[in-house]
Motif scaffolding. Sequence first.
Motif, mmCIF file in Angstrom:
data_model
loop_
_atom_site.group_PDB
_atom_site.id
_atom_site.type_symbol
_atom_site.label_atom_id
_atom_site.label_comp_id
_atom_site.label_asym_id
_atom_site.label_seq_id
_atom_site.Cartn_x
_atom_site.Cartn_y
_atom_site.Cartn_z
ATOM 1 N N MET A 168 0.816 -1.357 -0.356
ATOM 2 C CA MET A 168 -0.199 0.069 -0.275
ATOM 3 C C MET A 168 0.422 0.946 0.155
ATOM 4 S SD MET A 168 -2.483 1.060 2.955
ATOM 5 C CE MET A 168 -3.872 -0.306 2.644
ATOM 6 N N THR A 169 -0.168 1.978 -0.665
ATOM 7 C CA THR A 169 1.510 3.729 -0.746
ATOM 8 C C THR A 169 1.361 4.345 0.259
ATOM 9 O OG1 THR A 169 0.999 3.252 -3.216
ATOM 10 C CG2 THR A 169 1.764 5.494 -1.778
ATOM 11 N N SER A 170 2.511 4.958 0.591
ATOM 12 C CA SER A 170 2.208 5.838 2.101
ATOM 13 C C SER A 170 0.933 6.715 1.568
ATOM 14 C CB SER A 170 3.185 6.010 2.443
ATOM 15 O OG SER A 170 3.783 4.885 3.318
ATOM 16 N N PRO A 171 0.510 7.299 2.834
ATOM 17 C CA PRO A 171 -0.255 8.214 2.259
ATOM 18 C C PRO A 171 0.776 9.326 2.786
ATOM 19 C CG PRO A 171 -0.703 7.907 4.679
ATOM 20 C CD PRO A 171 -0.231 6.826 4.046
ATOM 21 N N GLU A 172 0.725 11.087 2.274
ATOM 22 C CA GLU A 172 1.465 11.810 2.502
ATOM 23 C C GLU A 172 1.877 12.511 4.265
ATOM 24 O OE1 GLU A 172 3.851 15.197 0.726
ATOM 25 O OE2 GLU A 172 3.430 13.158 0.412
ATOM 26 N N ILE A 173 -0.171 12.631 4.400
ATOM 27 C CA ILE A 173 -0.223 13.208 5.915
ATOM 28 C C ILE A 173 -1.145 12.182 6.510
ATOM 29 C CG2 ILE A 173 -2.038 15.295 7.008
ATOM 30 C CD1 ILE A 173 -0.934 16.190 4.980
ATOM 31 N N SER A 174 -0.713 11.854 7.927
ATOM 32 C CA SER A 174 -1.056 11.020 8.571
ATOM 33 C C SER A 174 -1.661 11.879 9.701
ATOM 34 C CB SER A 174 -0.081 10.010 9.259
ATOM 35 O OG SER A 174 0.431 9.593 8.265
ATOM 36 N N ILE A 175 -3.287 11.990 9.965
ATOM 37 C CA ILE A 175 -3.727 12.681 10.709
ATOM 38 C C ILE A 175 -4.309 11.657 12.108
ATOM 39 C CG2 ILE A 175 -6.385 13.990 11.206
ATOM 40 C CD1 ILE A 175 -6.462 14.116 8.318
ATOM 41 N N LEU A 210 -17.288 4.841 15.151
ATOM 42 C CA LEU A 210 -16.004 5.030 14.544
ATOM 43 C C LEU A 210 -15.999 4.301 13.144
ATOM 44 C CD1 LEU A 210 -13.352 5.567 17.277
ATOM 45 C CD2 LEU A 210 -14.401 7.262 15.365
ATOM 46 N N ASP A 211 -16.368 2.346 13.591
ATOM 47 C CA ASP A 211 -16.466 1.793 13.017
ATOM 48 C C ASP A 211 -17.962 2.069 11.767
ATOM 49 O OD1 ASP A 211 -14.657 0.045 14.646
ATOM 50 O OD2 ASP A 211 -16.390 -1.078 15.623
ATOM 51 N N GLU A 212 -18.566 2.508 11.984
ATOM 52 C CA GLU A 212 -19.646 3.321 11.190
ATOM 53 C C GLU A 212 -19.058 4.138 10.322
ATOM 54 O OE1 GLU A 212 -23.854 5.978 11.108
ATOM 55 O OE2 GLU A 212 -23.223 4.917 12.639
ATOM 56 N N LEU A 213 -18.457 5.522 10.840
ATOM 57 C CA LEU A 213 -17.853 6.379 9.592
ATOM 58 C C LEU A 213 -16.625 5.607 8.917
ATOM 59 C CD1 LEU A 213 -17.597 9.264 12.239
ATOM 60 C CD2 LEU A 213 -19.459 8.614 10.195
ATOM 61 N N PRO A 222 -11.163 4.049 2.998
ATOM 62 C CA PRO A 222 -9.551 2.912 3.973
ATOM 63 C C PRO A 222 -8.761 3.741 4.351
ATOM 64 C CG PRO A 222 -9.987 3.056 1.049
ATOM 65 C CD PRO A 222 -11.207 3.590 1.533
ATOM 66 N N ARG A 223 -9.289 4.942 3.617
ATOM 67 C CA ARG A 223 -8.226 6.116 4.323
ATOM 68 C C ARG A 223 -9.042 6.782 6.344
ATOM 69 N NH1 ARG A 223 -9.552 11.303 0.822
ATOM 70 N NH2 ARG A 223 -11.559 10.748 1.630
ATOM 71 N N ILE A 224 -9.580 5.320 6.331
ATOM 72 C CA ILE A 224 -9.798 6.286 8.360
ATOM 73 C C ILE A 224 -9.483 5.262 8.552
ATOM 74 C CG2 ILE A 224 -11.472 6.321 10.136
ATOM 75 C CD1 ILE A 224 -13.292 8.524 8.484
ATOM 76 N N ARG A 225 -8.940 4.566 9.531
ATOM 77 C CA ARG A 225 -7.899 3.401 10.150
ATOM 78 C C ARG A 225 -8.462 3.783 12.005
ATOM 79 N NH1 ARG A 225 -1.998 3.043 8.715
ATOM 80 N NH2 ARG A 225 -1.894 1.441 10.312
ATOM 81 N N VAL A 226 -9.425 2.985 12.732
ATOM 82 C CA VAL A 226 -9.987 2.787 13.761
ATOM 83 C C VAL A 226 -9.114 1.777 14.297
ATOM 84 C CG1 VAL A 226 -11.660 2.178 15.346
ATOM 85 C CG2 VAL A 226 -12.289 2.919 13.136
ATOM 86 N N PHE A 227 -9.045 1.699 15.929
ATOM 87 C CA PHE A 227 -8.386 0.969 16.622
ATOM 88 C C PHE A 227 -9.109 1.295 17.863
ATOM 89 C CE2 PHE A 227 -4.821 2.879 13.848
ATOM 90 C CZ PHE A 227 -4.104 2.089 13.504
#
Length: 332
Positions: free
Chosen positions: A1-8, A51-54, A59-64
Amino acid sequence: MTSPEISIVVPVYKGVRFLREALDGVRAQTFGDWECLCVDDGSKDGSGALLDELADGEPRIRVFHRANGGTSVARNFALGQARGRYVAFLDEDDVYHFRLLETLHAAAERTKADVVGCEFQKFGEDAHPVWAGDPPDEGRWQVADRDRLRDWISCYYDGVPFEVWRNLYRRELAVGHEFPQGVRVEQDLYWHYTLLPKVGKYVRIPWTGYAWRASSIGGFLHPDPESLISLPRTDRIILETLAAMDLSPEQRRGLEGRMSQFLEWCVWRHLHDGIRLNGDQSRRLRENLRALAACGVSLERVLSGRKRICWKLFMLTGLSGWVRSRKRSSGS
């Protein structure tokens, strides 16, 4: 997977009321090469399920999901998962301007700055931000090299915009620089100021790109005793860390003076208004204040008259009634 430019990085605790608006603001960004790392910090209000719903279908939203450990622990975990070239922060109840990431990223790329920040607006719990104006052109950016950054540092709260959520950081700086555990308030202040010795260039954009929702609980607007106790310790560590910046004597005096003024605003004011300490809390607060005074920051330098006398009595006896007594006797 290509790394994104910004991690929020988004720590989430009891944020179910505001999460949808916060993440809608992320999805609305004109700059789309991001990942959003949402850490459910043991919420019991349904934040995790929301969070799981949103994140479903995005795929850009990763939930932990993790056991409750506090904001610093959640942010540190997310930083360990970050893949972006830059790191941004968002609190669960706040909102991004739709051009925030585009604006900060463009400035960072153009200037090769380590950190780029903007201004923010304050809005109420039941309100929504109202945005005004487009980002300014490059001619209005405030670019600080190492020398000018020292001047900004000496202004403390009025200098470098320390709130991490209104800044964009190069990954090399942010990842591995941990937020403090055991600090009740001003984790941002600690993290950001102890990062500054590593910063070579800082850009500040005079434009409101972030909306901060003012909460009715917590922070220094509504502190508890442990919050007051932690502040002098945080300031002492900041002063010790900033020794690496080689501030001039004048800059150092300015920083110490503004820190002292802030102590009056928070510690003195809240004791004066009636916040109560038990014996152990009073002892620890005074120990931290004495250690900070040894570094040049003391309430005595900004208090005068009866305030100074009352403060000396508090530091001598530990009885905060000396501070509160001024309120009863003067009506102030």
